[in-house]
Write an enzyme that holds these catalytic residues in place. Structure first.
Site, PDB file in Angstrom:
ATOM      1  N   LYS A 108       0.774  -0.913   0.067  1.00  0.00           N
ATOM      2  CA  LYS A 108       0.071  -0.174  -0.402  1.00  0.00           C
ATOM      3  C   LYS A 108       0.848   1.158   0.190  1.00  0.00           C
ATOM      4  O   LYS A 108       1.806   1.410   0.614  1.00  0.00           O
ATOM      5  CB  LYS A 108      -1.001   0.517   0.886  1.00  0.00           C
ATOM      6  N   LYS A 215     -13.254  -8.220  -7.207  1.00  0.00           N
ATOM      7  CA  LYS A 215     -13.607  -8.818  -6.747  1.00  0.00           C
ATOM      8  C   LYS A 215     -14.715  -9.140  -6.700  1.00  0.00           C
ATOM      9  O   LYS A 215     -15.805  -8.680  -7.389  1.00  0.00           O
ATOM     10  CB  LYS A 215     -13.544  -7.408  -5.546  1.00  0.00           C
TER      11      LYS A 215
END
Length: 326
Positions: A108, A215
Protein backbone atom coordinates in the site's frame (compact mmCIF):
# COMPACT_ATOMS: atom_id res chain seq x y z
CA UNK A 1 -30.80 -15.36 -9.86
CA UNK A 2 -33.87 -15.57 -7.64
CA UNK A 3 -33.72 -13.38 -4.56
CA UNK A 4 -34.68 -15.29 -1.40
CA UNK A 5 -37.09 -13.67 1.05
CA UNK A 6 -35.49 -11.38 3.59
CA UNK A 7 -36.72 -13.64 6.39
CA UNK A 8 -34.68 -16.55 5.00
CA UNK A 9 -31.51 -14.45 5.18
CA UNK A 10 -32.20 -13.00 8.62
CA UNK A 11 -32.92 -16.46 10.03
CA UNK A 12 -29.21 -17.29 10.10
CA UNK A 13 -27.63 -13.81 9.86
CA UNK A 14 -24.81 -13.14 12.32
CA UNK A 15 -22.84 -9.89 12.61
CA UNK A 16 -19.20 -10.16 13.65
CA UNK A 17 -16.43 -7.69 14.49
CA UNK A 18 -12.94 -9.09 13.90
CA UNK A 19 -9.79 -7.33 15.15
CA UNK A 20 -6.90 -6.78 12.72
CA UNK A 21 -3.25 -7.51 13.33
CA UNK A 22 -2.40 -4.04 12.02
CA UNK A 23 -4.39 -1.00 10.98
CA UNK A 24 -5.64 -1.29 7.39
CA UNK A 25 -7.75 1.11 5.31
CA UNK A 26 -8.05 3.27 8.40
CA UNK A 27 -9.72 0.58 10.53
CA UNK A 28 -8.63 -1.72 13.35
CA UNK A 29 -11.74 -3.93 13.30
CA UNK A 30 -13.46 -5.54 10.30
CA UNK A 31 -17.21 -6.01 10.54
CA UNK A 32 -19.26 -8.39 8.40
CA UNK A 33 -22.63 -10.11 8.17
CA UNK A 34 -22.57 -13.87 7.65
CA UNK A 35 -25.57 -16.00 6.76
CA UNK A 36 -26.18 -19.52 5.51
CA UNK A 37 -27.87 -20.45 2.27
CA UNK A 38 -28.63 -23.83 0.69
CA UNK A 39 -25.10 -23.94 -0.78
CA UNK A 40 -23.32 -22.94 2.41
CA UNK A 41 -22.19 -19.92 4.40
CA UNK A 42 -21.79 -16.59 2.63
CA UNK A 43 -20.76 -13.03 3.47
CA UNK A 44 -22.09 -9.47 3.11
CA UNK A 45 -19.39 -6.97 4.07
CA UNK A 46 -19.38 -3.70 2.09
CA UNK A 47 -17.26 -1.04 3.73
CA UNK A 48 -19.27 1.08 6.14
CA UNK A 49 -18.92 4.30 4.13
CA UNK A 50 -20.61 2.84 1.03
CA UNK A 51 -24.14 3.99 0.20
CA UNK A 52 -26.95 1.44 0.01
CA UNK A 53 -27.08 1.37 -3.80
CA UNK A 54 -23.45 0.28 -3.98
CA UNK A 55 -23.73 -2.03 -0.98
CA UNK A 56 -26.72 -3.83 -2.53
CA UNK A 57 -24.40 -5.16 -5.24
CA UNK A 58 -22.37 -6.84 -2.48
CA UNK A 59 -25.57 -8.39 -1.14
CA UNK A 60 -26.42 -9.77 -4.58
CA UNK A 61 -23.01 -11.46 -4.62
CA UNK A 62 -23.53 -12.91 -1.15
CA UNK A 63 -26.91 -14.32 -2.14
CA UNK A 64 -25.54 -15.83 -5.34
CA UNK A 65 -22.78 -17.58 -3.40
CA UNK A 66 -25.17 -18.87 -0.77
CA UNK A 67 -27.98 -19.99 -3.07
CA UNK A 68 -26.50 -20.81 -6.50
CA UNK A 69 -23.94 -23.34 -7.69
CA UNK A 70 -20.48 -21.91 -8.34
CA UNK A 71 -19.01 -22.16 -11.86
CA UNK A 72 -16.83 -25.15 -12.66
CA UNK A 73 -13.20 -24.63 -11.62
CA UNK A 74 -10.11 -24.77 -13.82
CA UNK A 75 -7.80 -25.35 -10.82
CA UNK A 76 -8.02 -26.65 -7.26
CA UNK A 77 -5.62 -24.13 -5.67
CA UNK A 78 -4.91 -20.44 -6.21
CA UNK A 79 -1.55 -18.66 -5.74
CA UNK A 80 -1.86 -15.54 -3.59
CA UNK A 81 0.19 -12.49 -2.68
CA UNK A 82 1.17 -10.99 0.64
CA UNK A 83 -0.46 -7.65 1.44
CA UNK A 84 1.60 -4.99 3.19
CA UNK A 85 -0.42 -2.13 4.73
CA UNK A 86 1.03 1.37 4.99
CA UNK A 87 3.29 0.38 7.88
CA UNK A 88 6.71 1.70 8.79
CA UNK A 89 9.57 0.10 6.88
CA UNK A 90 10.84 -1.48 10.10
CA UNK A 91 7.53 -3.39 10.45
CA UNK A 92 7.65 -4.94 6.98
CA UNK A 93 9.42 -8.21 7.96
CA UNK A 94 6.81 -8.98 10.62
CA UNK A 95 3.96 -8.39 8.17
CA UNK A 96 5.49 -10.55 5.45
CA UNK A 97 6.07 -13.33 7.97
CA UNK A 98 2.28 -13.70 8.20
CA UNK A 99 2.08 -14.87 4.57
CA UNK A 100 3.63 -18.31 4.33
CA UNK A 101 5.42 -18.99 1.06
CA UNK A 102 4.05 -16.04 -0.90
CA UNK A 103 6.31 -15.07 -3.80
CA UNK A 104 4.49 -11.77 -4.48
CA UNK A 105 3.80 -8.77 -2.24
CA UNK A 106 1.33 -5.95 -2.77
CA UNK A 107 2.39 -2.79 -0.95
CA UNK A 108 0.00 0.00 0.00
CA UNK A 109 1.26 3.46 -0.98
CA UNK A 110 -0.15 7.01 -1.17
CA UNK A 111 -1.55 6.73 2.36
CA UNK A 112 -3.04 9.98 3.57
CA UNK A 113 -0.67 11.72 5.98
CA UNK A 114 2.40 9.93 4.64
CA UNK A 115 5.05 11.02 2.16
CA UNK A 116 6.62 9.57 -0.96
CA UNK A 117 9.74 8.97 1.11
CA UNK A 118 7.67 6.73 3.41
CA UNK A 119 6.46 4.78 0.37
CA UNK A 120 9.96 4.39 -1.03
CA UNK A 121 11.35 3.07 2.25
CA UNK A 122 8.43 0.66 2.68
CA UNK A 123 8.79 -0.73 -0.84
CA UNK A 124 12.55 -0.89 -0.40
CA UNK A 125 12.07 -2.99 2.73
CA UNK A 126 9.66 -5.30 0.91
CA UNK A 127 12.06 -5.78 -2.00
CA UNK A 128 14.86 -6.54 0.45
CA UNK A 129 12.74 -9.20 2.19
CA UNK A 130 11.36 -10.69 -1.04
CA UNK A 131 14.75 -10.87 -2.74
CA UNK A 132 15.41 -10.33 -6.46
CA UNK A 133 13.13 -13.21 -7.51
CA UNK A 134 10.12 -11.92 -5.59
CA UNK A 135 7.40 -9.90 -7.24
CA UNK A 136 6.45 -6.49 -5.86
CA UNK A 137 3.37 -4.51 -6.84
CA UNK A 138 2.05 -1.26 -5.36
CA UNK A 139 -1.51 -0.09 -4.71
CA UNK A 140 -2.31 3.62 -4.38
CA UNK A 141 -6.13 3.28 -4.20
CA UNK A 142 -6.42 6.29 -6.53
CA UNK A 143 -4.49 8.49 -4.11
CA UNK A 144 -2.28 10.34 -6.62
CA UNK A 145 -2.96 12.82 -9.40
CA UNK A 146 -1.16 12.18 -12.69
CA UNK A 147 1.92 14.26 -11.89
CA UNK A 148 2.23 12.75 -8.43
CA UNK A 149 1.83 9.24 -9.82
CA UNK A 150 4.44 9.78 -12.52
CA UNK A 151 6.92 11.11 -9.98
CA UNK A 152 6.19 8.37 -7.45
CA UNK A 153 6.39 5.50 -9.92
CA UNK A 154 9.65 6.81 -11.32
CA UNK A 155 11.00 6.86 -7.76
CA UNK A 156 9.70 3.33 -7.13
CA UNK A 157 10.78 1.88 -10.46
CA UNK A 158 14.18 0.88 -9.07
CA UNK A 159 12.39 -1.89 -7.16
CA UNK A 160 11.25 -3.62 -10.37
CA UNK A 161 7.49 -3.23 -9.95
CA UNK A 162 5.22 -5.93 -11.32
CA UNK A 163 2.50 -3.30 -11.77
CA UNK A 164 0.89 -0.26 -10.16
CA UNK A 165 -2.70 -0.69 -9.00
CA UNK A 166 -5.10 2.25 -9.36
CA UNK A 167 -2.43 4.97 -9.13
CA UNK A 168 -4.99 7.65 -10.06
CA UNK A 169 -8.71 7.96 -9.43
CA UNK A 170 -10.22 8.53 -12.89
CA UNK A 171 -10.06 6.68 -16.18
CA UNK A 172 -8.79 9.79 -17.99
CA UNK A 173 -5.97 10.10 -15.47
CA UNK A 174 -5.06 6.43 -15.82
CA UNK A 175 -4.96 6.77 -19.61
CA UNK A 176 -2.75 9.87 -19.37
CA UNK A 177 -0.41 8.19 -16.90
CA UNK A 178 -0.20 5.00 -18.95
CA UNK A 179 0.89 7.06 -21.94
CA UNK A 180 3.52 8.89 -19.88
CA UNK A 181 4.87 5.57 -18.58
CA UNK A 182 5.01 3.92 -22.01
CA UNK A 183 8.80 3.59 -21.87
CA UNK A 184 9.01 2.63 -18.20
CA UNK A 185 7.55 -0.90 -18.33
CA UNK A 186 5.24 -0.35 -15.36
CA UNK A 187 1.84 -1.87 -16.21
CA UNK A 188 -1.28 -0.18 -14.84
CA UNK A 189 -3.96 -2.21 -13.05
CA UNK A 190 -7.48 -0.88 -12.58
CA UNK A 191 -9.37 -1.67 -9.36
CA UNK A 192 -11.74 1.12 -8.27
CA UNK A 193 -12.23 2.02 -11.94
CA UNK A 194 -13.79 -1.43 -12.33
CA UNK A 195 -15.58 -2.22 -9.07
CA UNK A 196 -16.88 1.29 -8.31
CA UNK A 197 -17.74 2.28 -11.88
CA UNK A 198 -21.22 2.48 -13.37
CA UNK A 199 -19.64 0.81 -16.40
CA UNK A 200 -16.88 -1.58 -15.29
CA UNK A 201 -15.77 -2.07 -18.89
CA UNK A 202 -15.14 1.62 -19.60
CA UNK A 203 -11.53 1.49 -18.39
CA UNK A 204 -10.75 -1.35 -20.80
CA UNK A 205 -12.44 0.37 -23.73
CA UNK A 206 -10.45 3.54 -23.00
CA UNK A 207 -7.16 1.64 -23.13
CA UNK A 208 -6.42 3.00 -19.65
CA UNK A 209 -5.21 -0.23 -18.02
CA UNK A 210 -3.10 -3.27 -18.78
CA UNK A 211 -4.98 -5.56 -16.40
CA UNK A 212 -8.05 -5.60 -14.18
CA UNK A 213 -8.36 -6.23 -10.46
CA UNK A 214 -11.66 -7.94 -9.81
CA UNK A 215 -13.50 -8.69 -6.58
CA UNK A 216 -16.50 -10.96 -6.29
CA UNK A 217 -18.61 -9.00 -3.80
CA UNK A 218 -18.29 -5.48 -5.28
CA UNK A 219 -19.02 -6.74 -8.81
CA UNK A 220 -22.23 -8.52 -7.85
CA UNK A 221 -20.99 -12.09 -7.75
CA UNK A 222 -18.74 -14.65 -9.36
CA UNK A 223 -20.65 -14.96 -12.62
CA UNK A 224 -20.81 -11.22 -13.25
CA UNK A 225 -17.09 -10.88 -12.52
CA UNK A 226 -16.32 -13.64 -15.02
CA UNK A 227 -18.45 -11.87 -17.63
CA UNK A 228 -16.58 -8.60 -17.09
CA UNK A 229 -13.20 -10.26 -17.55
CA UNK A 230 -14.34 -12.05 -20.70
CA UNK A 231 -15.75 -8.86 -22.21
CA UNK A 232 -12.75 -6.72 -21.24
CA UNK A 233 -10.25 -9.07 -22.85
CA UNK A 234 -7.54 -8.16 -20.32
CA UNK A 235 -5.65 -10.30 -17.79
CA UNK A 236 -7.25 -10.28 -14.35
CA UNK A 237 -6.11 -10.42 -10.75
CA UNK A 238 -8.69 -11.60 -8.22
CA UNK A 239 -8.54 -9.69 -4.96
CA UNK A 240 -10.46 -9.34 -1.71
CA UNK A 241 -11.90 -6.59 0.41
CA UNK A 242 -10.47 -7.73 3.74
CA UNK A 243 -13.14 -10.42 3.93
CA UNK A 244 -13.48 -13.14 6.52
CA UNK A 245 -12.49 -16.62 5.36
CA UNK A 246 -16.09 -17.10 4.21
CA UNK A 247 -15.86 -14.15 1.83
CA UNK A 248 -12.36 -15.15 0.77
CA UNK A 249 -13.64 -18.56 -0.30
CA UNK A 250 -15.95 -16.72 -2.71
CA UNK A 251 -12.89 -15.01 -4.18
CA UNK A 252 -11.03 -18.31 -4.44
CA UNK A 253 -13.99 -19.81 -6.31
CA UNK A 254 -13.85 -16.86 -8.72
CA UNK A 255 -10.10 -17.24 -9.26
CA UNK A 256 -10.47 -20.97 -9.76
CA UNK A 257 -13.13 -20.39 -12.43
CA UNK A 258 -11.05 -17.99 -14.54
CA UNK A 259 -9.80 -19.65 -17.72
CA UNK A 260 -6.47 -17.80 -17.32
CA UNK A 261 -4.78 -16.81 -14.10
CA UNK A 262 -1.54 -15.01 -14.90
CA UNK A 263 -1.02 -13.23 -11.58
CA UNK A 264 -0.97 -14.19 -7.92
CA UNK A 265 -4.25 -13.14 -6.31
CA UNK A 266 -4.89 -10.78 -3.42
CA UNK A 267 -6.81 -13.35 -1.41
CA UNK A 268 -4.37 -13.97 1.44
CA UNK A 269 -5.73 -11.20 3.65
CA UNK A 270 -7.06 -13.51 6.37
CA UNK A 271 -3.47 -13.27 7.59
CA UNK A 272 -4.21 -9.64 8.53
CA UNK A 273 -7.09 -10.71 10.78
CA UNK A 274 -6.33 -11.44 14.42
CA UNK A 275 -9.49 -13.58 14.55
CA UNK A 276 -11.77 -15.32 12.06
CA UNK A 277 -15.12 -17.10 11.88
CA UNK A 278 -13.91 -20.57 11.00
CA UNK A 279 -11.67 -22.96 12.86
CA UNK A 280 -9.51 -23.40 9.73
CA UNK A 281 -8.97 -19.89 8.31
CA UNK A 282 -8.07 -19.52 4.64
CA UNK A 283 -4.50 -18.36 5.16
CA UNK A 284 -1.70 -18.97 2.66
CA UNK A 285 0.28 -22.15 3.00
CA UNK A 286 3.18 -22.41 0.60
CA UNK A 287 1.86 -19.32 -1.14
CA UNK A 288 -1.49 -20.83 -2.16
CA UNK A 289 -5.07 -21.19 -0.98
CA UNK A 290 -7.03 -24.39 -1.63
CA UNK A 291 -10.37 -24.36 -3.39
CA UNK A 292 -12.58 -25.12 -0.42
CA UNK A 293 -15.64 -23.70 1.27
CA UNK A 294 -15.29 -23.28 5.03
CA UNK A 295 -18.27 -23.28 7.37
CA UNK A 296 -18.74 -20.68 10.06
CA UNK A 297 -17.97 -21.95 13.56
CA UNK A 298 -20.77 -21.30 16.04
CA UNK A 299 -18.39 -20.70 18.94
CA UNK A 300 -16.36 -18.16 16.93
CA UNK A 301 -19.52 -16.38 15.76
CA UNK A 302 -20.47 -16.01 19.43
CA UNK A 303 -16.99 -14.99 20.53
CA UNK A 304 -16.75 -12.22 17.93
CA UNK A 305 -20.35 -11.08 17.87
CA UNK A 306 -20.59 -7.37 17.19
CA UNK A 307 -21.88 -4.97 19.85
CA UNK A 308 -25.70 -4.68 19.89
CA UNK A 309 -25.75 -1.23 18.29
CA UNK A 310 -23.42 -2.37 15.48
CA UNK A 311 -25.46 -5.53 14.97
CA UNK A 312 -28.61 -3.45 14.62
CA UNK A 313 -26.85 -1.07 12.19
CA UNK A 314 -25.77 -3.92 9.93
CA UNK A 315 -29.10 -5.75 9.95
CA UNK A 316 -30.93 -2.55 9.10
CA UNK A 317 -28.47 -1.99 6.28
CA UNK A 318 -29.08 -5.52 5.04
CA UNK A 319 -32.84 -4.90 5.03
CA UNK A 320 -32.45 -1.68 3.02
CA UNK A 321 -30.12 -3.31 0.51
CA UNK A 322 -32.40 -6.32 0.10
CA UNK A 323 -35.24 -3.93 -0.80
CA UNK A 324 -33.10 -2.52 -3.62
CA UNK A 325 -32.48 -5.87 -5.31
CA UNK A 326 -34.50 -6.58 -8.47
Amino acid sequence: MDIPPLADILATARVVALPLTTRFRGVDVREAVLFEGPRGWTEFSPFVEYEDAEASTWLAAAIEYGWDAVPAPHRDAVPVNATVPAVAAADVPAVLALFDGCRTAKVKVAERGQSLADDVERVRAVRREMGPEGRVRVDANGGWNVDEAERALHALSEFDLEYAEQPCATIDELADLRERLADWDIPIAADESVRKAADPLAVARAGAADLLVIKAQPLGGIRRALEIVAEAGLPAVVSSALDTSIGLSMGVALAAALPRLDYDCGLGTASLLAADVTAAPLRPRGGVLPLERPAADAALLDAHRAAPEREQWWLERLRRCHALLP
